[in-house]
Design a protein around this motif. Structure first.
Motif, PDB file in Angstrom:
ATOM      1  N   LEU A   1      14.536   4.791 -11.340  1.00 58.06           N
ATOM      2  CA  LEU A   1      13.372   5.478 -11.873  1.00 58.06           C
ATOM      3  C   LEU A   1      14.451   7.165 -10.976  1.00 58.06           C
ATOM      4  O   LEU A   1      13.040   6.578  -9.639  1.00 58.06           O
ATOM      5  N   ILE A   2      14.155   8.023 -10.688  1.00 53.51           N
ATOM      6  CA  ILE A   2      13.714   8.733 -10.618  1.00 53.51           C
ATOM      7  C   ILE A   2      12.345   9.621 -10.722  1.00 53.51           C
ATOM      8  O   ILE A   2      11.940  10.245 -11.604  1.00 53.51           O
ATOM      9  N   LEU A   3      12.039   9.886  -9.086  1.00 53.84           N
ATOM     10  CA  LEU A   3      10.858  10.288  -9.348  1.00 53.84           C
ATOM     11  C   LEU A   3      10.658  11.755  -8.425  1.00 53.84           C
ATOM     12  O   LEU A   3      10.997  11.997  -7.345  1.00 53.84           O
ATOM     13  N   GLU A   4       9.281  12.187  -9.356  1.00 49.28           N
ATOM     14  CA  GLU A   4       9.078  13.803  -8.692  1.00 49.28           C
ATOM     15  C   GLU A   4       7.713  13.547  -8.135  1.00 49.28           C
ATOM     16  O   GLU A   4       6.765  12.994  -9.303  1.00 49.28           O
ATOM     17  N   GLU A   5       7.239  13.701  -6.984  1.00 47.51           N
ATOM     18  CA  GLU A   5       6.183  13.104  -5.714  1.00 47.51           C
ATOM     19  C   GLU A   5       5.348  14.271  -6.421  1.00 47.51           C
ATOM     20  O   GLU A   5       5.099  15.914  -6.682  1.00 47.51           O
ATOM     21  N   PRO A   6       4.057  14.948  -6.214  1.00 44.80           N
ATOM     22  CA  PRO A   6       3.121  15.409  -6.862  1.00 44.80           C
ATOM     23  C   PRO A   6       3.181  16.352  -5.547  1.00 44.80           C
ATOM     24  O   PRO A   6       3.266  16.350  -4.354  1.00 44.80           O
ATOM     25  N   GLY A   7       3.611  17.766  -5.796  1.00 45.41           N
ATOM     26  CA  GLY A   7       3.182  18.861  -4.342  1.00 45.41           C
ATOM     27  C   GLY A   7       4.273  18.883  -4.156  1.00 45.41           C
ATOM     28  O   GLY A   7       4.862  19.788  -3.069  1.00 45.41           O
ATOM     29  N   ARG A   8       5.303  17.965  -4.972  1.00 40.37           N
ATOM     30  CA  ARG A   8       7.027  18.578  -4.407  1.00 40.37           C
ATOM     31  C   ARG A   8       7.665  19.280  -5.826  1.00 40.37           C
ATOM     32  O   ARG A   8       7.428  19.091  -6.549  1.00 40.37           O
ATOM     33  N   ALA A   9       8.474  20.650  -4.797  1.00 35.94           N
ATOM     34  CA  ALA A   9       9.495  21.031  -5.958  1.00 35.94           C
ATOM     35  C   ALA A   9       9.661  19.932  -7.117  1.00 35.94           C
ATOM     36  O   ALA A   9      10.888  18.932  -6.224  1.00 35.94           O
ATOM     37  N   SER A  10      10.239  20.496  -8.033  1.00 33.58           N
ATOM     38  CA  SER A  10      10.421  19.038  -9.327  1.00 33.58           C
ATOM     39  C   SER A  10      11.765  19.491  -8.848  1.00 33.58           C
ATOM     40  O   SER A  10      12.670  18.670  -9.295  1.00 33.58           O
TER      41      SER A  10
ATOM     42  N   ALA B   1       2.268   6.155  -7.187  1.00 31.75           N
ATOM     43  CA  ALA B   1       0.930   6.625  -8.185  1.00 31.75           C
ATOM     44  C   ALA B   1       1.113   7.665  -8.063  1.00 31.75           C
ATOM     45  O   ALA B   1       0.922   8.336  -7.103  1.00 31.75           O
ATOM     46  N   GLY B   2       0.642   8.697  -9.305  1.00 30.87           N
ATOM     47  CA  GLY B   2       0.713  10.202  -9.064  1.00 30.87           C
ATOM     48  C   GLY B   2       1.912  10.807  -9.401  1.00 30.87           C
ATOM     49  O   GLY B   2       2.168  12.229  -9.857  1.00 30.87           O
ATOM     50  N   SER B   3       3.702   9.703  -9.007  1.00 35.31           N
ATOM     51  CA  SER B   3       4.574  10.478  -9.581  1.00 35.31           C
ATOM     52  C   SER B   3       4.985  10.389 -11.054  1.00 35.31           C
ATOM     53  O   SER B   3       4.590   9.961 -11.949  1.00 35.31           O
ATOM     54  N   ARG B   4       6.102  11.682 -11.482  1.00 35.14           N
ATOM     55  CA  ARG B   4       6.102  11.745 -12.309  1.00 35.14           C
ATOM     56  C   ARG B   4       7.833  11.446 -12.589  1.00 35.14           C
ATOM     57  O   ARG B   4       8.283  11.498 -11.592  1.00 35.14           O
ATOM     58  N   VAL B   5       7.587  10.353 -14.005  1.00 39.28           N
ATOM     59  CA  VAL B   5       9.280   9.571 -14.241  1.00 39.28           C
ATOM     60  C   VAL B   5      10.363  11.152 -14.763  1.00 39.28           C
ATOM     61  O   VAL B   5      10.492  11.814 -15.202  1.00 39.28           O
TER      62      VAL B   5
ATOM     63  N   GLU C   1       1.273  -0.844  -0.061  1.00 46.62           N
ATOM     64  CA  GLU C   1      -0.029  -0.248  -0.333  1.00 46.62           C
ATOM     65  C   GLU C   1       0.162   1.949  -0.225  1.00 46.62           C
ATOM     66  O   GLU C   1       0.520   2.168  -0.328  1.00 46.62           O
ATOM     67  N   ASP C   2       2.162   0.811   0.699  1.00 47.82           N
ATOM     68  CA  ASP C   2       2.948   2.482   0.582  1.00 47.82           C
ATOM     69  C   ASP C   2       3.837   2.527  -1.017  1.00 47.82           C
ATOM     70  O   ASP C   2       3.872   3.595  -0.832  1.00 47.82           O
ATOM     71  N   PHE C   3       4.081   1.601  -1.047  1.00 48.51           N
ATOM     72  CA  PHE C   3       4.639   1.756  -2.278  1.00 48.51           C
ATOM     73  C   PHE C   3       3.955   1.651  -3.701  1.00 48.51           C
ATOM     74  O   PHE C   3       3.613   3.206  -4.283  1.00 48.51           O
ATOM     75  N   ILE C   4       2.073   1.843  -3.421  1.00 46.14           N
ATOM     76  CA  ILE C   4       1.082   1.911  -4.539  1.00 46.14           C
ATOM     77  C   ILE C   4       0.642   3.504  -4.286  1.00 46.14           C
ATOM     78  O   ILE C   4       0.664   4.369  -5.453  1.00 46.14           O
ATOM     79  N   GLY C   5       1.229   3.717  -2.989  1.00 46.48           N
ATOM     80  CA  GLY C   5       0.008   5.456  -2.573  1.00 46.48           C
ATOM     81  C   GLY C   5       1.552   6.359  -2.738  1.00 46.48           C
ATOM     82  O   GLY C   5       1.655   7.240  -2.941  1.00 46.48           O
ATOM     83  N   THR C   6       3.332   6.109  -3.676  1.00 46.56           N
ATOM     84  CA  THR C   6       4.382   6.707  -3.220  1.00 46.56           C
ATOM     85  C   THR C   6       4.634   7.084  -4.401  1.00 46.56           C
ATOM     86  O   THR C   6       4.494   7.959  -5.324  1.00 46.56           O
TER      87      THR C   6
END
Length: 320
Positions: free
Chosen positions: A65-74, A49-53, A42-47
């Motif tokens: 893969l470096i991820l840009e999480e939603p709501g965090r500065a790119s 899902a919604g992230s940009r590669v 569940e934590d894996f999915i929550g982190t």
């Protein structure tokens, strides 16, 4: 197990197909492939899902893969999605309508995108693993100790996952230091092949490419590292680089259907091997000189080494 060229082929494919796209959906079909993600599925999915590669990076055999999480500065990426291929892991780009592979473990749904020709790109990244030795997990990024790029990728950020921070740079890394490697190699006081397989000294080299590089450099696997002069170190690193570059051009080395690139195609560098797996067959270099020397298979570290007894004479002060 895939070595550097095979992992780099996968990295290049992923960089082409998934960089800049958002992971919109995550489906876990077998939680065993997430066993390295200690916080659970569940934590894996929550982190994820919604992230940009943002980028796809490799150091040695490590891929992330470096991820840009939603709501965090790119400009301050925080986490990476690591993919450990193990013995049989595959990362495949597919259309969602394509039949599921027999050993499909994880599906990542990607945002819509189009290629240079305007055609729609496949929107699913699949992790397939027959033997379940590999897996995926999310981990935090940390600054590299040398403040240089974490690995080979387009973004060249000075960040690296903690799990890969102990891995040495590989010969294809843009900031690999021949001088630093030479000094550390001589200080190791061991056999040359054992040193080449030491991922803390130089990364990405496994049994196949070590044998091929040693054959190309005309060096025996048991040569003591403290006898290596700078020209010798340059010769073996140049041989490693040349062999791996040619393997990359051939799509890697595939002996069965377990290693494939992101489009499901096998590599064909196995056709060009000169030492590995050729025990009992003529050495091609000797044959070109009119000599009949057979490649010999010798026990080494619970595995084996393939050598030409004429081109690669065993040193008197051998170390294994």
């Amino acid at each position: 197990m895939p070595e550097l060229p095979e992992v780099e082929v996968v990295r290049r494919g992923l960089a082409r197909w998934v960089t800049g796209r958002t992971i919109e959906d995550v489906q876990i079909l077998d939680a065993r492939s997430l066993r390295r993600h200690v916080a659970g599925p569940e934590d894996f999915i929550g982190t994820v899902a919604g992230s940009r590669v943002r980028d796809v990076v490799r150091r040695g055999k490590f891929l992330w893969l470096i991820l840009e999480e939603p709501g965090r500065a790119s400009d301050s990426p925080h986490v990476a999605l690591m993919a450990h291929l193990g013995m049989s892991g595959q990362l495949l780009i597919e259309d969602p309508e394509a039949p599921a592979e027999k050993h499909l473990k994880v599906r990542l749904g990607l945002s819509a995108a189009h290629g240079d020709d305007g055609a729609a790109l496949p929107t699913e990244l699949r992790f397939v693993d027959q033997r379940i030795f590999g897996g995926m997990f999310v981990t935090e990024l940390e600054p590299t100790p040398d403040h240089l790029p974490g690995g080979l990728g387009d973004g060249l950020l000075p960040l690296i996952p903690h799990q890969a921070a102990h891995i040495a740079r590989d010969p294809l890394d843009t900031v690999f230091s021949m001088e630093a490697f030479h000094d550390r190699l001589r200080a190791r006081r061991t056999g040359l092949k054992r040193a080449l397989l030491d991922q803390g000294l130089i990364s990405g080299i496994g049994n196949i490419y070590a044998d091929e590089a040693l054959w190309a450099a005309k060096m025996h696997y048991a040569r003591p590292t403290d006898t290596m002069r700078r020209p010798d170190t340059h010769r073996i690193v140049d041989a490693v680089t040349s062999v791996m570059t040619r393997a990359l051009d051939a799509g890697g080395t595939s002996f069965d259907a377990l290693y494939v690139n992101v489009n499901g195609s096998s590599g064909y560098f196995a056709r060009e091997l000169r030492a590995y797996g050729r025990a009992g067959l003529p050495c091609s270099r000797c044959a070109a000189e009119g000599r009949a020397t057979l490649i010999r298979r010798e026990a080494f570290m619970g595995r084996s080494s393939s050598v030409c007894p004429r081109c690669q004479p065993r040193p008197r002060n051998a170390r294994t």
